[in-house]
Design an enzyme around this catalytic site. Structure first.
Site, PDB file in Angstrom:
ATOM      1  N   ASP A 132       0.847  -1.194   0.000  1.00  0.00           N
ATOM      2  CA  ASP A 132       0.000   0.000   0.000  1.00  0.00           C
ATOM      3  C   ASP A 132       0.882   1.242   0.000  1.00  0.00           C
ATOM      4  OD1 ASP A 132      -2.442   1.267  -0.102  1.00  0.00           O
ATOM      5  OD2 ASP A 132      -2.612   1.441   2.076  1.00  0.00           O
ATOM      6  N   TYR A 134       1.116   5.708  -0.449  1.00  0.00           N
ATOM      7  CA  TYR A 134       0.642   6.862   0.342  1.00  0.00           C
ATOM      8  C   TYR A 134       0.835   8.068  -0.562  1.00  0.00           C
ATOM      9  CZ  TYR A 134       0.400   9.538   4.820  1.00  0.00           C
ATOM     10  OH  TYR A 134       0.068  10.364   5.867  1.00  0.00           O
ATOM     11  N   HIS A 139      -3.997  13.936   0.974  1.00  0.00           N
ATOM     12  CA  HIS A 139      -4.191  13.036   2.122  1.00  0.00           C
ATOM     13  C   HIS A 139      -3.005  13.115   3.086  1.00  0.00           C
ATOM     14  CE1 HIS A 139      -5.231   9.517   4.494  1.00  0.00           C
ATOM     15  NE2 HIS A 139      -4.068   8.966   4.190  1.00  0.00           N
ATOM     16  N   ARG A 148       0.716  15.605  13.395  1.00  0.00           N
ATOM     17  CA  ARG A 148       2.023  16.183  13.719  1.00  0.00           C
ATOM     18  C   ARG A 148       1.923  17.699  13.795  1.00  0.00           C
ATOM     19  NH1 ARG A 148       3.461  12.242  10.159  1.00  0.00           N
ATOM     20  NH2 ARG A 148       3.644  13.795   8.532  1.00  0.00           N
ATOM     21  N   GLU A 205     -10.644   3.665   3.778  1.00  0.00           N
ATOM     22  CA  GLU A 205      -9.760   4.472   2.937  1.00  0.00           C
ATOM     23  C   GLU A 205     -10.150   4.223   1.494  1.00  0.00           C
ATOM     24  OE1 GLU A 205      -5.676   3.508   3.975  1.00  0.00           O
ATOM     25  OE2 GLU A 205      -5.669   5.044   5.536  1.00  0.00           O
ATOM     26  N   GLU A 207      -9.386   3.974  -2.109  1.00  0.00           N
ATOM     27  CA  GLU A 207      -8.167   3.775  -2.898  1.00  0.00           C
ATOM     28  C   GLU A 207      -8.521   3.077  -4.207  1.00  0.00           C
ATOM     29  OE1 GLU A 207      -4.733   2.192  -0.951  1.00  0.00           O
ATOM     30  OE2 GLU A 207      -5.328   2.910   1.045  1.00  0.00           O
ATOM     31  N   ASP A 239      -9.374   0.232   1.913  1.00  0.00           N
ATOM     32  CA  ASP A 239      -8.317  -0.219   2.823  1.00  0.00           C
ATOM     33  C   ASP A 239      -8.734   0.137   4.248  1.00  0.00           C
ATOM     34  OD1 ASP A 239      -5.848  -1.227   3.621  1.00  0.00           O
ATOM     35  OD2 ASP A 239      -4.878   0.729   3.442  1.00  0.00           O
ATOM     36  N   ARG A 243      -8.137   3.723  13.295  1.00  0.00           N
ATOM     37  CA  ARG A 243      -7.274   4.891  13.537  1.00  0.00           C
ATOM     38  C   ARG A 243      -6.690   4.949  14.936  1.00  0.00           C
ATOM     39  NH1 ARG A 243      -6.072   5.830   8.476  1.00  0.00           N
ATOM     40  NH2 ARG A 243      -7.887   6.290   7.213  1.00  0.00           N
ATOM     41  N   GLN A 246      -3.959   2.458  15.032  1.00  0.00           N
ATOM     42  CA  GLN A 246      -2.888   2.967  14.162  1.00  0.00           C
ATOM     43  C   GLN A 246      -2.053   4.032  14.863  1.00  0.00           C
ATOM     44  OE1 GLN A 246      -4.409   4.517  10.447  1.00  0.00           O
ATOM     45  NE2 GLN A 246      -2.424   5.193   9.713  1.00  0.00           N
ATOM     46  N   TYR A 250       1.928   2.943  15.203  1.00  0.00           N
ATOM     47  CA  TYR A 250       2.617   3.125  13.926  1.00  0.00           C
ATOM     48  C   TYR A 250       4.060   3.627  14.019  1.00  0.00           C
ATOM     49  CZ  TYR A 250       2.351   8.261  13.237  1.00  0.00           C
ATOM     50  OH  TYR A 250       2.525   9.614  13.312  1.00  0.00           O
ATOM     51  N   LYS A 259      -4.308  -2.227  10.124  1.00  0.00           N
ATOM     52  CA  LYS A 259      -4.615  -2.374   8.697  1.00  0.00           C
ATOM     53  C   LYS A 259      -4.719  -3.823   8.256  1.00  0.00           C
ATOM     54  CE  LYS A 259      -3.509   2.080   7.506  1.00  0.00           C
ATOM     55  NZ  LYS A 259      -4.225   3.002   6.623  1.00  0.00           N
ATOM     56  N   THR A 263      -8.997  -5.793   3.800  1.00  0.00           N
ATOM     57  CA  THR A 263      -8.880  -4.850   2.691  1.00  0.00           C
ATOM     58  C   THR A 263      -9.822  -5.381   1.614  1.00  0.00           C
ATOM     59  OG1 THR A 263      -6.545  -4.468   3.216  1.00  0.00           O
ATOM     60  CG2 THR A 263      -7.299  -3.769   1.038  1.00  0.00           C
ATOM     61  N   THR A 356      -4.804   6.358   0.233  1.00  0.00           N
ATOM     62  CA  THR A 356      -6.062   7.097   0.291  1.00  0.00           C
ATOM     63  C   THR A 356      -6.060   8.235  -0.718  1.00  0.00           C
ATOM     64  OG1 THR A 356      -6.123   6.618   2.640  1.00  0.00           O
ATOM     65  CG2 THR A 356      -7.620   8.335   1.849  1.00  0.00           C
ATOM     66  N   GLU A 370     -10.334  12.268   7.749  1.00  0.00           N
ATOM     67  CA  GLU A 370     -10.242  13.614   7.176  1.00  0.00           C
ATOM     68  C   GLU A 370     -11.609  14.300   7.103  1.00  0.00           C
ATOM     69  OE1 GLU A 370      -7.298  13.421   3.588  1.00  0.00           O
ATOM     70  OE2 GLU A 370      -7.947  11.406   4.115  1.00  0.00           O
TER      71      GLU A 370
HETATM   72 MN    MN Z   1      -4.201   2.603   2.730  1.00  0.00          MN
END
Ligand code: MN
Length: 422
Positions: A132, A134, A139, A148, A205, A207, A239, A243, A246, A250, A259, A263, A356, A370
């Site tokens: 996968d 990014y 996104h 962050r 997600e 995708e 996907d 959250r 995650q 992560y 994840k 899927t 995503t 989002e």
């Molecule tokens: Mn994904």
């Protein structure tokens, strides 16, 4: 006329908004109650055309014998691009309004054409590896702002590397498969210790993914000039992501349990040949990528994408996002080149997710994370219900299509309903 000619029509009825006109002819694996053996089919209008039956009747070439009677597309894909092209061109010819070979053979038609409502769809390919990426700048910027720092939302590597991670192939499921809410470790920012339980921030997600049509040997990277030759076709993909799990797990190696639980992919693989007329330029890449990632010519596709949510018990669904694949910063060719630049090998049937897909506007975001800004601004659905994240019984339905003049090259749907945690 080529199989992509907009003037082509079939003797099978196809409405202008149907995803499967004669210009599409996507490949899938299906079975029926009468014949439960999974086999190769092609979608046309509201029907599935059984290639195994056509092969038996001598109307399509089947070398080696039984290639369309297999439970995955991998053996057919292994025949290579000339065979994909030849098969698609032959089916296009057989379905034309003025070709009597299949049209007027009522006995064969009754065996070779199955209403889609009566067909059970299976995973189209045997997936050895799932990666996968990014690759949506919007996104990555949104997630970076949330988790962050809005001033430095993109990580310093993002504009130089098509960021990706090795996902879990064993839990890729076909559209319609229920999705069980995962249990896992989470930790609220103000909590001293983590806790264990059902995810409370279950998300989707939006995708797309491409399916490898040709692999590469270990130690031999795929150069940019050959990258597109390795891609068989595309699907729409959800996907699913937890959250809260995650966010805690992560760092530093990326997502893991958040994840791996499911899927979902759409069952029909739309070939790159069918998508060719919808090629467009992607975003300008600045700074210029390193030489091995440089590409020439348009590498994006004008592919409309939609997400709808049907809350538990509701009759109607609400479309909650509309976006387009053309916004993607890194192309599929760049993703594949980068994936193999280390010498990593790939195999036929490998699945590569786009990441995503979010657009530039608030109604074009590809995840609830989002759309609700991590739950701060819940969505209001038709009927008045609100959602920050998915609840048990909710169904997520994604779709995508390229709009031609008077026809659509569509992907059908990928849907999944949330079941309660164990
Ligand atoms: Mn994904």
């Amino acid at each position: 006329m080529t199989p992509n000619d907009p003037r082509l029509t079939s003797f099978i009825d196809v409405s202008p908004d149907c995803h499967f006109p004669i210009q599409n002819l996507p490949f899938g694996i299906f079975s029926t109650a009468a014949d439960p053996a999974p086999r190769v089919g092609i979608a046309i209008g509201g029907q599935v055309l059984d290639l195994a039956v056509l092969a038996e009747a001598g109307l399509v070439k089947t070398a080696p014998e039984g290639i369309f009677a297999r439970p995955s597309l991998n053996p057919f894909i292994a025949l290579g691009r000339p065979a994909w092209r030849e098969t698609r061109a032959r089916i296009s010819e057989l379905l034309r309004h003025d070709n009597p070979a299949l049209r007027d053979d009522l006995s064969l038609r009754s065996r070779a054409l199955v209403p889609q409502a009566q067909a059970r769809m299976h995973l189209p390919v045997e997936i050895g590896g799932y990666t996968d990426f990014y690759s949506s700048r919007e996104h990555a910027t949104n997630v970076g702002s949330m988790f962050r720092d809005p001033k430095n939302a993109l990580m310093p590597n993002w504009l130089h590397i098509p960021i990706g991670y090795n996902g879990r192939a064993s839990s890729v499921v076909v559209s319609g498969t229920p999705v069980r809410r995962p249990n896992g470790q989470t930790k609220a920012p103000d909590a001293e210790f983590p806790s264990f339980g059902p995810s409370r921030k279950l998300d989707f997600e939006l995708e797309t993914a491409f399916i490898l049509g040709r692999g590469n040997e270990l130690g031999r990277p795929i150069p940019m000039a050959e990258a597109e030759e390795h891609i068989f076709g595309m699907v729409v993909m959800n996907d699913w992501s937890a959250r809260d799990i995650q966010q805690w797990e992560y760092v530093p190696l990326g997502p893991f349990n958040s994840k791996t639980f499911a899927t979902s992919i759409s069952p029909w693989v739309v070939t790159m040949e069918a998508l060719e007329p919808f090629r467009v330029a992607g975003p300008v890449q600045d700074p210029q990528p390193l030489p091995y990632l440089r590409q020439t010519g348009p590498q994006g596709f004008d592919l409309h994408l939609e997400v709808a949510l049907r809350p538990a018990g509701a009759k109607s669904e609400t479309v909650i996002s509309r976006t387009n694949f053309r916004h993607m910063y890194w192309s599929m060719a760049q993703q594949l080149v980068h994936h193999t630049i280390s010498g990593c090998n790939t195999r036929i049937g490998d699945l590569m997710g786009s990441g995503t897909i979010s657009g530039p506007t608030p109604d074009s975001l590809g995840s609830l994370l989002e759309l609700t800004w991590n739950g701060k601004t819940p969505l209001v659905l038709e009927g008045g219900e609100e959602r920050s994240f998915l609840q048990d019984g909710d169904e997520v339905i994604m779709t995508g299509w390229c709009q031609g003049e008077g026809y659509r090259i569509g992907f059908g749907k990928v849907s999944g309903r949330i079941e309660p945690a164990l």
